[in-house]
Design a protein around this motif. Structure first.
Motif, PDB file in Angstrom:
ATOM      1  N   LEU A  83     -15.996   2.219  19.910  1.00 33.63           N
ATOM      2  CA  LEU A  83     -16.308   2.382  21.330  1.00 33.63           C
ATOM      3  C   LEU A  83     -16.965   3.730  21.610  1.00 33.63           C
ATOM      4  CD1 LEU A  83     -13.117   0.967  23.081  1.00 33.63           C
ATOM      5  CD2 LEU A  83     -15.254  -0.202  22.521  1.00 33.63           C
ATOM      6  N   TYR A  84     -16.811   4.661  20.664  1.00 34.15           N
ATOM      7  CA  TYR A  84     -17.304   6.016  20.866  1.00 34.15           C
ATOM      8  C   TYR A  84     -18.825   6.035  21.041  1.00 34.15           C
ATOM      9  CZ  TYR A  84     -17.352  11.094  20.413  1.00 34.15           C
ATOM     10  OH  TYR A  84     -17.505  12.429  20.657  1.00 34.15           O
ATOM     11  N   THR A  85     -19.529   5.364  20.154  1.00 31.49           N
ATOM     12  CA  THR A  85     -20.992   5.370  20.194  1.00 31.49           C
ATOM     13  C   THR A  85     -21.515   4.703  21.458  1.00 31.49           C
ATOM     14  OG1 THR A  85     -21.069   5.354  17.783  1.00 31.49           O
ATOM     15  CG2 THR A  85     -23.068   4.690  18.943  1.00 31.49           C
ATOM     16  N   SER A  86     -20.976   3.547  21.783  1.00 33.88           N
ATOM     17  CA  SER A  86     -21.476   2.793  22.940  1.00 33.88           C
ATOM     18  C   SER A  86     -21.160   3.466  24.267  1.00 33.88           C
ATOM     19  CB  SER A  86     -20.912   1.371  22.941  1.00 33.88           C
ATOM     20  OG  SER A  86     -19.508   1.395  23.087  1.00 33.88           O
ATOM     21  N   SER A  87     -20.179   4.356  24.284  1.00 35.40           N
ATOM     22  CA  SER A  87     -19.793   4.996  25.543  1.00 35.40           C
ATOM     23  C   SER A  87     -20.338   6.417  25.692  1.00 35.40           C
ATOM     24  CB  SER A  87     -18.270   4.989  25.694  1.00 35.40           C
ATOM     25  OG  SER A  87     -17.657   5.723  24.652  1.00 35.40           O
ATOM     26  N   GLN A  88     -21.148   6.856  24.730  1.00 35.40           N
ATOM     27  CA  GLN A  88     -21.767   8.175  24.879  1.00 35.40           C
ATOM     28  C   GLN A  88     -22.632   8.172  26.128  1.00 35.40           C
ATOM     29  OE1 GLN A  88     -23.652   9.546  21.288  1.00 35.40           O
ATOM     30  NE2 GLN A  88     -21.749   9.480  20.153  1.00 35.40           N
ATOM     31  N   HIS A  89     -22.703   9.293  26.783  1.00 35.21           N
ATOM     32  CA  HIS A  89     -23.415   9.473  28.058  1.00 35.21           C
ATOM     33  C   HIS A  89     -22.694   8.779  29.219  1.00 35.21           C
ATOM     34  CE1 HIS A  89     -26.493  11.186  25.564  1.00 35.21           C
ATOM     35  NE2 HIS A  89     -26.620  10.065  24.910  1.00 35.21           N
ATOM     36  N   HIS A  90     -21.431   8.394  28.993  1.00 31.85           N
ATOM     37  CA  HIS A  90     -20.600   7.794  30.043  1.00 31.85           C
ATOM     38  C   HIS A  90     -19.223   8.461  30.067  1.00 31.85           C
ATOM     39  CE1 HIS A  90     -23.581   4.689  30.734  1.00 31.85           C
ATOM     40  NE2 HIS A  90     -23.629   4.493  29.431  1.00 31.85           N
ATOM     41  N   SER A  91     -19.186   9.740  29.709  1.00 29.27           N
ATOM     42  CA  SER A  91     -17.925  10.478  29.647  1.00 29.27           C
ATOM     43  C   SER A  91     -17.398  10.771  31.060  1.00 29.27           C
ATOM     44  CB  SER A  91     -18.144  11.810  28.916  1.00 29.27           C
ATOM     45  OG  SER A  91     -18.804  12.739  29.773  1.00 29.27           O
ATOM     46  N   VAL A  92     -16.252  11.380  31.115  1.00 29.13           N
ATOM     47  CA  VAL A  92     -15.641  11.775  32.384  1.00 29.13           C
ATOM     48  C   VAL A  92     -16.582  12.664  33.198  1.00 29.13           C
ATOM     49  CG1 VAL A  92     -13.770  13.177  33.350  1.00 29.13           C
ATOM     50  CG2 VAL A  92     -13.270  11.516  31.556  1.00 29.13           C
ATOM     51  N   CYS A  93     -17.420  13.437  32.524  1.00 35.19           N
ATOM     52  CA  CYS A  93     -18.283  14.411  33.207  1.00 35.19           C
ATOM     53  C   CYS A  93     -19.698  13.906  33.469  1.00 35.19           C
ATOM     54  CB  CYS A  93     -18.340  15.699  32.392  1.00 35.19           C
ATOM     55  SG  CYS A  93     -16.701  16.420  32.109  1.00 35.19           S
TER      56      CYS A  93
END
Length: 135
Positions: A83-93
């Motif tokens: 899930l790490y790769t697919s969720s990059q640029h969608h962090s808490v910040c």
């Protein structure tokens, strides 16, 4: 960390020798560029410093995902959902975040938890992994 995960997978396989195990990794919650995070913002990480956020990402979350991935890679009956790769640029910040910080406005405690978009991303990847296992 890795040895404990290896032992857990071994025990699961012993107890359910015909089961297929799908291990789900952690999503990106801290961006690579922690200057995106606003110090003191409770909808993000409150008063956790950029240095501590870098440490959390580089020394905790990324190695944990790697340990889970490496461990499942040694097991014929186990697979890893990244899930790490697919969720990059969608962090808490990030502006288009898939995880909430400590607080979701107006007044709900979140404690850094996936929101509906984050859960949708996870569900899509887990569904794909499950369908791969049964096909």
């Amino acid at each position: 960390m890795r040895q404990e995960y290896d032992r857990m997978l071994t025990v699961l396989h012993e107890r359910a020798p015909h089961a297929k195990i799908i291990a789900v990794g952690y999503p990106t919650i801290v961006p690579k560029d922690t200057s995106k995070c606003s110090y003191g913002d409770l909808t993000q990480f409150g008063t956790i410093t950029q240095g501590d956020l870098d440490w959390l990402r580089k020394d905790v979350l990324e190695p944990l995902n790697k340990a889970i991935d490496d461990s499942t890679g040694t097991q014929d009956a186990a697979g890893f959902v990244d899930l790490y790769t697919s969720s990059q640029h969608h962090s808490v910040c990030d502006d288009s975040k898939w995880a909430e910080g400590f607080v979701t406005l107006p007044d709900q405690l979140s404690f850094v938890h996936p929101n509906a978009l984050g859960h949708r991303n996870a569900a899509d990847h887990v569904e794909e992994a499950m369908l791969d296992v049964i096909s």
